[in-house]
Enzyme design. Structure first.
Site, PDB file in Angstrom:
ATOM      1  CG  ASP A  84      14.504  22.708  -0.468  1.00 51.17           C
ATOM      2  OD1 ASP A  84      14.376  21.794  -1.311  1.00 51.17           O
ATOM      3  OD2 ASP A  84      14.069  23.854  -0.647  1.00 51.17           O
TER       4      ASP A  84
ATOM      5  CG  ASP B 107      13.063  17.970 -13.320  1.00 48.79           C
ATOM      6  OD1 ASP B 107      14.285  17.707 -13.404  1.00 48.79           O
ATOM      7  OD2 ASP B 107      12.509  18.302 -12.262  1.00 48.79           O
TER       8      ASP B 107
END
Lengths: 798, 721
Positions: free
Chosen positions: A621, A712
């Site tokens: 998105d 991450d």
């Protein structure tokens, strides 16, 4: 035709013989030449080989069929080996199996071919008190236990290591563990590695005296090995390192202060001739600071060192102080020496010297060795017969000067003969090889394991060139321990080595590349590897409107560098058919992958479909524009070994709470780039999968696994840990999607917990590296016409 | 055939064996040549010497009788190493090189008149010649560091073991134990034991041999060498095209077993099974083909009814299996490399030739014997690229170390030389000279990760001529950057003295003024000893507009990219397709390829390169024209690193704020640009290519232009343009 030519030759020889009237000699030569004249000889371009004497091989068993049949089966070697095996079996206690090699003392059946090395650790930690393990050995065990080599199941393991700490076998030393088994419990030590730093004790320091411990068949990874006892291809020589050697982070040995400056009131004015050159920019030529022994083994070498001292550029400072009873044995020089000794800080001495003396002590290895390397001070060895660390793979000839204890006084002349360029190269290599293979206990242990792995799976060995490609010009990825033979043998497939931009490459014949490299370059047909451009990976693990993905694909396809989009469908059920076939884009551009495992690790899996070096990890998105991505890609081309992205995070140390913290606040620094929109090298997918996804220790100890932010963080930790370089932020943009609808889990508690786990448990330190800068387009926000600017849309983003 | 009778003048520099025995002083000697039944000889003094140009080689000048009662040398000592069996004091450090003495040739008989040491073989003859021709040769034993007996021991099965040892013991400098002697051997071992070392008792002598295993080899003492293949003589002269063809041409089989008489029955069976099962990939060549055919030149496969010529047959397979026969070392290894058949070493514990030096991993595949059954799998997985690389490198190694006796001898002596003279050590890289793709070449010696010590700041180096006022201004600016630890002013004006010490401004860091002897631009890049930091800030004496924040930030950026030039004024080069020339561009563009040293940080290492390693022509040009030193530095750095410089922060104007174009008239500007363009083109021609790389980004502080209170920003005085 061939036949006729050779018979002509025979005729000629016969004629010659007749002239000679010497039948015997003639016969000899006739025979010799006859047996050698090859019909239709392939000698190129008709060059005649002038042969006068018989070859040593002429009547050899190697050529003639009539040779004795080979000796009885195995007579030559295998019997040799059997004999040796028999000898090994009869071995009495405490006997050192000097004949051990991998072929007779190692059980290859335990190691499954084609599989990664598996190491089992025993006995269980509950069965041994932690007080009987030194802190250094604890580090070693911990590293192996949390590595991908760790195997909890004994029956599946190829190698074994025990929790018994045999590192220090000098009973006079505090760390010597006294109540350990005298031999290894399992299989007479077969397939075991035993680490040892100190063997022997006062007064004779016998190298193989392990304080009653019988090695059996085990492989000895030992410091201070001599060639007399080192079993080539079996044992491993490791460096002597101190208790302070850090587990995983780089052990710094450099002085903490910079150069000392004296502020003088008067300005100094000096005239300098700029046409000549001093061979080195460091103040001192050769230094040593350390203990000396007035008596006993090893004393001779260190006691004579003072002859080298010239108080100008060769500085030798020794102290007689060691142990309790030094005063009883002191000599006439001790008092003065001890005084001088106190005056100098040796790390400053080393940092300011071109060469550093590394003489043997009681044992052959010395702490000075790693210290010198770490300071870029070229080690001058005075340790006859010492097997230099990891010499199977490291080419020490490019780094050290090997002196001979017998001709100590020649050293100054020898080292003064080194040229400036050679000195610079050796010093730079010292730093690089230290960093790569010695800077932490982890690197020492991994190098040891890798050498063993190459002995077990010999065909997967990397070349000496690659092992020694710790050339500092490659700021990226150094050291064979991080390469993966299964991934590629070709360096250009690793981050930082390939020429990635499209511009042509300049000739680099000047100045440091050796101009003497043979010009035998021919253009070989090469198979096409990965290509330039980038592959976008869209990881979908939360419900999302197909139209959102479509919009993204449509906008991405405008990028001039995009090669492929891979959608990883990590949601339950099949992907909507509309994603699979859509007339809107062709199937070459987009492919949908359904990962085997639905865990978050699927996001960083090395999918075969990724055939570009650059991978763009992108959140589905995202609101990022193609212009920004293209700009980031161009930056990545210059730094392919780093993570290049937009969303930057930082970490800091709270001095009140003695803890590290993760923060998502905007600060003047950053050390983390999130993968919501980031470029990285495809090899990191392999690394991640090998080092993290398949790591049993990780899986066992980590609850907060399925969290994207945590992933991450791990990725950033891993890359910074391996490369010792941080990520790079590009452009002013702070976030890449509207936070309200973001798919990212940004739970701050989770992220701190994850961060704490990483630095406390899995990495033992914070490998992250801070940066204070970001990259913008050259004309960014400059008060010039927008038409002049290439990245116009970027001006508006903030 | 007859000998060339008469008096020969033997020159000392002649590559002639006889001249090996000339005394040190005499440069030549007369030698009367005559024919004897066994060959041609000449007299030198009381000695007879064989003459090379004769058809025969046999007989020696002097025959020594070794009696039965004479004693042997002491047994070979297994624990010998360089430190306990080699006497370094025989080697003179002032020589700087190993001195090797070659014993005169003599003939040895036992008391029955049977020869102990027979005639030389061709290889041994060449060997002695190679020693003589080498830079190590010395003809006075009193000056020698090592001694090489002239007794042909290349192949053990030719030798009478005990008697040979007695011969050694009789040598003038053997002294009972053979210390500092070097014995050459290719094939050790003989029927029935086939030991892996020469069975002659040689005491403390060093052994150079071709068939060591890891038990018989004494590290740091013995030298493991190739078993020379006489077939090499036929291929040593081979054209470049032929060799290239050898590398790239496709081959018929994946793997070949070209040996007869394998001693491992399991291996024998397994490979003959493969030979019939996967005959498209594997071929086993047998020993017993036609009994009339000599094995040295033919190989057969009776199953397939093939009779193939050796060694050409080796060009038909990608890989050649090298396994144990009675001998461990064999000439096959050399032949395989020579024909581009990548050796697959299936011999545990075999000490490969020059094992510590040659990178066997790059030219062979080593598979342990227990993994023998996986050979096809393993080899099948090797990429074509790697095969080509290995083959090409293998040919190189063959030529350099295998192809002639001379190459073997000189490599052996150089290995021993390295032990004695550490300054002459040749790195493994140099031994192998791996072919490296251009982008991989070891280029720079600076690794930002390793070399930018955090605590060190930078030294500002300001080149000045006479603009004292603006110089003082720049100094004041520069020292406000907190990482500035020293200021060095290079006073390049010989006409005028610098201001008196008392007239210089008082600044917070040490200041040193260096007067130069000539007004050269290159003086700004000299590696002054006073530069103790790794970072240098080169700054012109008129760059007064940079703020301390900008300077400090620039230094922080440099620390991340310490191998590059990191600075403020950027430029770019452009290719003009019409003029076929590069043009120097000073407009404000979207890309940059140079950062001028009027205000830039760089590593002090580049000062050395600039002053002493950069092509002289460039330096001269800079000093003659008094221009382009900054372009030269950019070319230098980019050529070494292959990387672009980094431009820091937006600022593009640096001199006085009032003046446009630095006060230059437009005509001057054009002239200036043309001169700079000329430099670019000339430097490019000297380098052979344009080294500069173009990039489209610059470095800004993380929070640059962010909508935050300025006081939160670490670097907020970042100027525009």
């Amino acid at each position: 035709m061939a036949i006729s030519r050779s018979s002509e030759k025979y005729a000629l020889i016969k004629f010659t013989c007749a002239l000679f009237l010497n039948v015997l000699t003639c016969f000899l030569f006739y025979w010799c030449l006859a047996s050698r004249s090859v019909p239709d000889s392939p000698t190129p371009k008709g060059i005649k080989v002038k042969r006068i004497l018989p070859s040593y091989l002429d009547d050899s068993e190697i050529w003639t069929k009539e040779a004795t049949d080979p000796p009885m089966e195995n007579k030559a070697d295998d019997q040799n080996l059997m004999h040796k095996n028999a000898a090994l079996k009869k071995t009495r206690k405490h006997e050192f199996l000097a004949d051990c090699r991998m072929s007779n003392c190692f059980n290859f059946n335990r190691c499954k071919p084609g599989e990664r090395l598996k190491i089992h650790i025993y006995p269980d930690s509950s069965k041994i008190s932690s007080s009987s393990i030194s802190s250094t050995y604890q580090k070693i065990i911990q590293i192996i236990e949390s590595s991908i080599y760790y195997e909890p199941d004994e029956s599946k393991a190829c190698l074994f290591i025990t929790r018994y700490d045999y590192l220090d076998r000098d009973p006079l030393s505090r760390d010597c563990q006294k109540n350990l088994p005298a031999s290894l419990p399992l299989d007479y030590g077969k397939n075991h590695i035993v680490f040892n730093l100190y063997s022997g004790t006062w007064p004779d320091y016998r190298e193989l005296d392990l304080y009653g411990f019988n090695l059996g068949y085990s492989i000895l990874a030992k410091a201070s090995f001599s060639y007399q006892n080192y079993r080539p291809g079996f044992d491993i020589s490791i460096p002597l390192f101190s208790k302070n050697h850090s587990t995983r982070g780089k052990t710094l040995m450099e002085p903490e202060d910079g150069p000392e400056y004296q502020l003088v009131d008067d300005v100094v004015i000096e005239t300098i001739d700029t046409t000549r050159l001093d061979s080195s920019d460091r103040k001192n030529l050769l230094v040593f600071k350390g203990k000396r022994y007035t008596h006993g083994i090893g004393s001779e070498t260190r006691n004579t060192l003072h002859h080298l001292h010239n108080d100008r550029d060769i500085l030798i400072y020794t102290t007689c102080k060691h142990g309790k009873k030094w005063k009883d044995l002191k000599d006439e020089r001790c008092a003065k020496d001890n005084l001088e000794y106190e005056k100098f800080n040796y790390s400053i001495l080393m940092a300011n010297s071109t060469f550093c003396l590394v003489p043997r002590g009681r044992r052959l290895g010395s702490f000075r060795f790693l210290e010198a390397l770490a300071n870029g001070c070229i080690p001058v060895l005075l340790s006859n017969n010492w097997v230099k660390p990891f010499e199977d793979v490291i080419d020490w000839s490019e780094i050290v000067v090997e002196g001979d204890e017998r001709s100590l006084l020649q050293l100054p002349e020898i080292i003064r003969s080194y040229e400036w360029k050679k000195i610079q190269q050796m010093a730079a290599k010292s730093l690089a090889v230290y960093e790569t293979y010695f800077s932490s206990v982890e690197r020492i242990v991994y190098t040891t394991i890798d050498i063993l792995n190459e002995r077990i799976q010999t065909h997967l060995s990397f070349t000496t060139f690659l092992w020694n490609l710790v050339n500092p010009s490659f700021t990226s990825f150094t050291g064979a321990i991080w390469y993966d033979a299964e991934y590629s043998f070709d360096l250009k497939d690793y981050p930082g080595y390939g020429k990635l931009s499209d511009s042509y490459s300049p000739s680099r014949s000047f100045p440091l590349s050796s101009s003497s490299v043979p010009s035998n370059s021919i253009s070989l047909p090469r198979v096409q590897g990965p290509i330039n451009g980038f592959t976008t990976v869209l990881y979908i693990n939360k419900p999302i409107m197909p139209s959102t993905i479509h919009r993204l694909i449509k906008s991405l396809s405008k990028s001039q560098y995009l090669v492929k989009i891979i959608i990883i469908w990590a949601l339950p059920g099949d992907p909507p058919s509309i994603l699979m076939k859509n007339p809107f884009y062709d199937s070459f551009l987009v492919s949908v992958v359904i990962p085997e495992s639905k865990s978050i690790n699927a996001k960083l899996f090395p999918y075969k479909d990724i055939n570009t070096y650059a991978v763009l990890s992108l959140q589905p998105d995202t609101t990022i524009t193609v212009e920004e991505l293209d700009f980031a890609y161009l930056v990545w081309l210059s730094f392919p070994h780093r993570i290049i992205g937009f969303t930057a995070r930082d970490h800091y140390y709270d001095e009140d709470r003695y803890r590290w913290y993760y923060t998502s606040k905007w600060t003047n620094y950053y050390s983390i780039i999130l993968l919501d929109a980031a470029f990285y090298h495809r090899y990191y997918n392999n690394l991640y999968t090998n080092y993290i996804s398949n790591n049993k220790f990780f899986a066992q100890n980590f609850n907060n696994w399925d969290d994207e932010l945590c992933l991450d963080l791990i990725f950033n930790f891993l890359i910074s840990h391996l490369t010792r370089e941080g990520p790079i932020k590009v452009t002013q943009r702070k976030r890449t999607s509207n936070s309200s609808s973001s798919l990212y889990n940004l739970n701050p508690l989770n992220s701190q917990e994850c961060f704490t786990f990483l630095y406390n448990i899995s990495f033992n330190y914070v490998p992250l590296i801070k940066s204070q800068m970001r990259f913008d387009p050259v004309l960014f926000k400059d008060p010039v016409s927008n038409f002049r600017k290439k990245y116009r849309k970027l001006e508006a983003v903030s | 055939m007859d000998c060339l009778h008469g008096v020969w003048l033997i020159q000392k520099n002649e590559t002639h064996f006889v001249s090996a025995f000339l005394s040190k002083e005499a440069s030549s000697i007369n030698c009367q040549v005559f024919t004897l039944p066994f060959g041609c000889y000449c007299h030198i003094g009381s000695n007879l010497f064989p003459v090379r140009e004769s058809f025969h080689w046999s007989g020696y000048a002097e025959t020594i009788v070794i009696s039965n009662t004479q004693s042997k040398s002491i047994e070979t000592i297994k624990d010998c190493n360089h430190y306990n069996c080699f006497d370094v004091y025989l080697c003179n450090p002032d020589d700087g090189i190993l001195k090797a003495y070659l014993y005169p040739v003599k003939k040895y008989q036992d008391s029955e008149g049977v020869y102990i040491s027979g005639n030389f073989t061709e290889e041994f003859y060449q060997l002695t010649e190679a020693v003589f021709d080498s830079p190590y040769f010395v003809n006075d034993p009193n000056l020698a560091c090592i001694f090489i007996p002239t007794i042909d021991t290349l192949k053990q099965s030719n030798l009478r073991l005990d008697e040979t040892s007695k011969v050694f013991a009789s040598l003038s400098h053997w002294n009972g134990d053979g210390k500092n002697h070097l014995i050459f051997n290719f094939l050790p071992g003989s029927f029935p034991d086939y030991n892996r070392r020469l069975d002659v008792a040689i005491g403390r002598a060093m052994l150079t041999s071709g068939g060591f295993d890891s038990w018989s080899f004494r590290p740091q003492f013995d030298v493991s060498v190739p078993v020379f293949s006489p077939l090499s003589n036929q291929y040593i002269i081979r054209s470049k095209e032929d060799e290239d063809k050898l590398v790239v041409e496709q081959r018929h089989w994946l793997v070949m077993s070209p040996q007869n008489d394998l001693i491992n029955p399991i291996a024998k069976k397994m490979f003959s099974q493969m030979d019939s099962d996967i005959s498209d990939k594997v071929i086993v060549l047998e020993s017993r083909c036609d009994s009339l055919v000599n094995f040295s030149t033919w190989r057969c496969n009776s199953q397939r009814n093939l009779k193939l010529h050796y060694p050409e047959v080796l060009t038909q397979s990608d890989f050649c299996l090298i396994m144990k026969t009675a001998f461990l070392g064999s000439p096959l290894l050399s032949d395989a490399l020579m024909m581009g058949c990548i050796p697959v070493i299936l011999m545990d514990n075999y000490v490969l030739p020059f094992q510590d030096k040659i990178d066997w991993r790059s030219i062979s595949v080593q598979i342990s014997e227990n993994a023998m059954d996986r050979v096809i799998d393993i080899l099948g997985n090797i990429s074509i690229n790697r095969i080509l690389e290995m083959r090409e490198q293998g040919l190189y190694i063959w030529r350099r170390y295998f192809s002639s006796i001379k190459s073997i001898v000189s490599s052996t002596l150089s290995v021993i030389n390295e032990r004695l003279f550490p300054q002459s050590v040749i790195s493994r890289f140099e031994w192998n000279r791996p072919k490296i793709a251009s982008h991989l070449k070891p280029l720079s010696l600076i690794n930002p990760k390793l070399s930018s010590r955090p605590y060190q700041g930078f030294t500002a180096v300001i080149l000045t001529y006479d603009r004292v006022e603006s110089l003082f201004q720049v100094m004041h600016r520069v020292v406000q950057a907190q990482s500035c630890v020293k200021v060095l002013v290079i006073w390049n004006n010989q006409e005028k003295e610098p201001p008196q010490p008392s007239e210089w401004p008082k600044i917070s860091v040490p200041l040193k003024i260096i007067k130069t002897k000539q007004n050269k631009l290159s003086n700004r890049f000299y590696p002054y000893k006073d530069i103790e930091t790794e970072a240098i800030l080169a700054i012109d004496d008129d760059i007064i507009m940079l703020t301390p924040d900008e300077l400090e930030f620039g230094f922080q950026v440099w620390r991340e990219f310490a191998d590059r030039i990191v600075g403020f004024p950027s430029r770019v080069h452009r290719w003009n397709n019409f003029t076929k020339q590069y043009r120097y561009e000073s407009e404000w563009t979207n890309d940059i390829s140079m950062v001028l040293t009027g205000a830039a940080f760089y590593h002090k290492y580049y000062n050395y390169l600039y002053t002493f390693e950069m092509p002289k022509k460039i330096k001269e040009q800079v000093d003659n024209q008094m221009n382009c030193e900054d372009i030269a530095m950019n070319f230098l750095v980019s050529n070494v690193t292959g990387k672009a410089p980094i431009k820091v922060a937006p600022r593009k104007k640096f001199r006085c704020p009032e003046c446009v174009n630095g006060g230059m008239l437009s005509k001057d500007v054009l002239h200036h640009l043309n001169a700079r363009s000329k430099c670019i083109n000339e430097f490019t021609a000297i380098y052979g290519a344009m080294p500069c790389e173009t990039i489209e980004f610059r470095a800004d502080p993380v929070l640059f232009k962010d909508n935050l209170p300025e006081k939160l920003k670490k670097f907020h005085h970042i100027g525009n343009l």
